[in-house]
Write an enzyme that holds these catalytic residues in place. Structure first.
Site, PDB file in Angstrom:
ATOM      1  CG  ASN A   1     -12.034 -39.932 -86.904  1.00  0.00           C
ATOM      2  OD1 ASN A   1     -11.883 -40.754 -86.015  1.00  0.00           O
ATOM      3  ND2 ASN A   1     -12.757 -40.171 -87.971  1.00  0.00           N
TER       4      ASN A   1
ATOM      5  CG  HIS B   1     -35.479  -5.674 -90.825  1.00  0.00           C
ATOM      6  ND1 HIS B   1     -36.593  -5.372 -90.055  1.00  0.00           N
ATOM      7  CD2 HIS B   1     -35.584  -4.904 -91.948  1.00  0.00           C
ATOM      8  CE1 HIS B   1     -37.334  -4.463 -90.682  1.00  0.00           C
ATOM      9  NE2 HIS B   1     -36.739  -4.163 -91.832  1.00  0.00           N
TER      10      HIS B   1
ATOM     11  CD  GLU C   1     -36.651  -7.491 -87.202  1.00  0.00           C
ATOM     12  OE1 GLU C   1     -36.304  -6.386 -87.656  1.00  0.00           O
ATOM     13  OE2 GLU C   1     -37.799  -7.937 -87.307  1.00  0.00           O
TER      14      GLU C   1
END
Length: 676
Positions: A411, A46, A68
């Site tokens: 990795n 918002h 929203e």
């Protein structure tokens, strides 16, 4: 109302809210029923919507408004949190981060959000997804393309070139994963192409390419009379190029021709156009999307801190000069004044260095989201534990450690942690654990990347090392487990049977090592088969002002960083032994090879001088040691690290220079280069 004055504030607050949304989304995924987390995300969205609308960034406002609406339905129990909603919302955050990065780089904040807004509307209405693939496959496809946008000037050049019989081509070049100097490769491609035609645009921009601000792929638009086959041969003639794709430009390509954009572009050089960024790049833009702490603080432009540091560096040089003059003159009141000034400037130095210190949290913050996405790609269950995120490092070091850590974490996920089925077969928890830990020790910061996976297979590593000729049979038989694991850092070394697009254990670890050592640090690895692997990175606290031991070699002075020194010692000549055609000494029960700085740096030798003893600086690099042979020790001193400049690059065993109190220049020795 003039909005430019509020732009910096908008950017910083947008970073904070987007980081908060990312973190809360990860928390919500773990606890889908928590309405308090949903409310936090809603509040951030918002606020973002209101800020974006006020600043005139309509695409950003539109997307956050639809987010929203979805969040509002969840908090009012009209929707439940599902994987589809999480994936779409994460993708929305990626797009919002890309928009903010575009604004930071001077763009207008425009982005085609129609597809994502449509997907959010479908979630609200309960329709199935059809237009947007939010899974990893889509992300991988998007990373293969760089969106290109042309202004009116560039469009005119393209039209006129085609009309005059020239060809206009889009050339997308991808450098190899193990390429160390990406910017150099990009420059060589540019140099070759410019000899065959005229480059009218590049994405990323020329400046970004020079600063290596790109992943593996860059794209240029070339006007030329060469054929596609000739262009491909030209680019492929540059080493470390993985692939090249040459396509003729379609004149119907998207043109930035609306009046507002044209007016903006007309005052901007073509190679500085900011391309639209895809959301998949957001993980690698942490430097632009860092969380900024709030509270009783003020925001200071980092460039001002850099200027302040440079000015103080000059003051440190003058301080050394004053201290030397004071000692030579022997004037009591002058000595007292200089000593007082030294104490005050020392305190000031600590304050300035502390101002530049930032928590590693700024780098660590991007990893939970990255781990979440990679775990989904690999179909593995991963728990990332982060410890010591408050540990502080100099800003210049922080900026450089992100990529090595990304590589080590990838990795660990790809080839360290086993699949859930394999883990359960061996009696492990199906959820693998990766620990990312930072902590201080002395004048260093240590960063640990540890996984509880399968560990490193000693036999496979040795076989691959023998196959590549890195070691011979005799050496292989004498290596300890730790020494075998260190072979993973050899250039181009890999034990992966199949190289994935995520990573391969050992692929690129030489690049990680090169980067860490360029920062004055070191990296090591240890592993227990079946239990897991640990990578340990050691980094200096700061790179600007360092403590060093000044040494004399004939008429030359050199500085050896204290962080590399174990001890200084004096040995009689009859204590020097010979082994493997190398002078060595016995240092506390260990055989340490001697390195003569006179020979390394070709210092003219005064044959008239004869000494029965040699002065040695014992230095280390990880578990390895060497003895630097010098004429004498001058003493410890804080020095300012200065670059050798762009004309003296890659000078062997020299990391920079410093100016001493008497105005002389002393070269700073890179001990890592001297120890093999």
């Amino acid at each position: 109302m003039e909005m430019n004055q509020y732009l910096d504030m908008f950017i910083e607050e947008s970073k904070e809210h987007l980081q908060a949304i990312n973190e809360n989304l990860l928390n919500l995924e773990s606890d889908p029923t928590s309405l308090s987390i949903v409310n936090e995300i809603f509040r951030s969205a918002h606020t973002l919507k209101g800020m974006a609308a006020t600043m005139g960034f309509e695409d950003m406002a539109t997307l956050t408004h639809e987010m929203e609406n979805v969040l509002d339905l969840i908090r009012n129990a009209k929707l439940t949190v599902q994987p589809r909603i999480m994936d779409v919302t994460f993708k929305c955050v990626d797009i919002l981060e890309s928009i903010v990065v575009s604004i930071i780089e001077g763009g207008d904040g425009r982005y085609d959000v129609k597809a994502m807004v449509g997907e959010l509307k479908k979630i609200i209405s309960g329709e199935p997804s059809s237009t947007v693939n939010t899974g990893s496959d889509q992300v991988k496809q998007e990373t293969q393309a760089i969106e290109m946008e042309f202004d009116d000037y560039q469009h005119t050049v393209i039209v006129q070139s085609i009309e005059s019989g020239h060809g206009v081509f889009s050339i997308k070049t991808t450098v190899r994963e193990d390429c160390v100097l990406k910017a150099a490769r990009a420059y060589m491609v540019f140099d070759q192409l410019e000899s065959s035609g005229e480059i009218i645009k590049s994405v990323p921009s020329v400046e970004e390419l020079e600063q290596e601000k790109f992943d593996k792929t860059f794209e240029v638009i070339l006007v030329t009379k060469k054929s596609i086959e000739e262009i491909e041969r030209i680019v492929q003639g540059v080493s470390e190029i993985e692939s090249v794709e040459v396509l003729p430009i379609d004149i119907k390509v998207e043109i930035a021709n609306d009046s507002e954009k044209s007016e903006e572009v007309s005052n901007k050089p073509s190679n500085e156009r900011t391309p639209q960024r895809g959301p998949e790049q957001s993980q690698d833009k942490s430097s632009a999307m860092k969380k900024v702490s709030t509270g009783k603080t003020i925001r200071v432009d980092i460039e001002r801190l850099d200027i302040l540091m440079n000015l103080f560096s000059e003051l440190v040089i003058d301080r050394g000069r004053l201290e030397q003059l004071s000692r030579e003159l022997g004037n009591g009141p002058l000595n007292e004044t200089v000593e007082h000034m030294s104490r005050i400037s020392g305190d000031l130095q600590n304050i300035i260095l502390n101002m530049r210190m930032v928590p590693v949290e700024q780098v660590f913050n991007r990893f939970p989201r990255m781990i979440r996405d990679l775990a989904k790609d690999l179909n593995k269950k991963i728990n990332l534990i982060v410890e010591g995120a408050e540990t502080e490092l100099d800003r210049t070091v922080i900026d450089e450690i992100g990529d090595p850590l990304v590589h080590l974490l990838r990795n660990s996920l790809d080839h360290g942690i086993e699949s859930a089925e394999e883990r359960m077969k061996t009696g492990k928890d199906e959820v693998g654990t990766v620990l990312l830990k930072a902590y201080h020790s002395g004048n260093h910061v240590f960063i640990e990347v540890r996984d509880d996976g399968s560990g490193i297979n000693r036999t496979r590593v040795l076989n691959k090392a023998l196959e590549k000729g890195i070691v011979n049979d005799q050496q292989a038989a004498m290596l300890s487990d730790k020494q075998v694991f260190e072979l993973l850092f050899a250039s181009g070394f890999s034990t992966a049977e199949k190289i994935s697009d995520i990573s391969g254990r050992g692929v690129g670890l030489d690049v990680v090592k090169t980067k860490i050592e360029s920062l004055g640090g070191s990296v090591g690895v240890d592993s227990i088969p079946g239990k897991g692997t640990t990578f340990l990175i050691q980094l200096p606290l700061t790179l600007s002002i360092i403590s060093a031991m000044l040494v004399q070699v004939e008429n030359e002075k050199y500085a050896v960083p204290l962080s590399s020194i174990i001890e200084t010692a004096v040995f009689k000549k009859d204590q020097i032994m010979r082994a493997h055609q190398q002078d060595v000494i016995d240092f506390r029960g260990r055989v340490v090879p001697l390195v003569s700085l006179k020979n390394i740096f070709h210092v003219p030798i005064d044959e008239t001088k004869s000494h029965d003893e040699i002065s040695v600086v014992i230095v280390r690099k990880g578990d390895k040691m060497a003895g630097l042979v010098v004429d004498s020790f001058i003493g410890q001193q804080e020095i300012v690290l200065k670059s050798l400049g762009k004309y003296l690059v890659n000078v062997f065993a020299i990391s920079g220079a410093t100016i001493l109190g008497n105005g002389q220049v002393a070269l700073i020795i890179d001990c890592n280069s001297l120890i093999k």
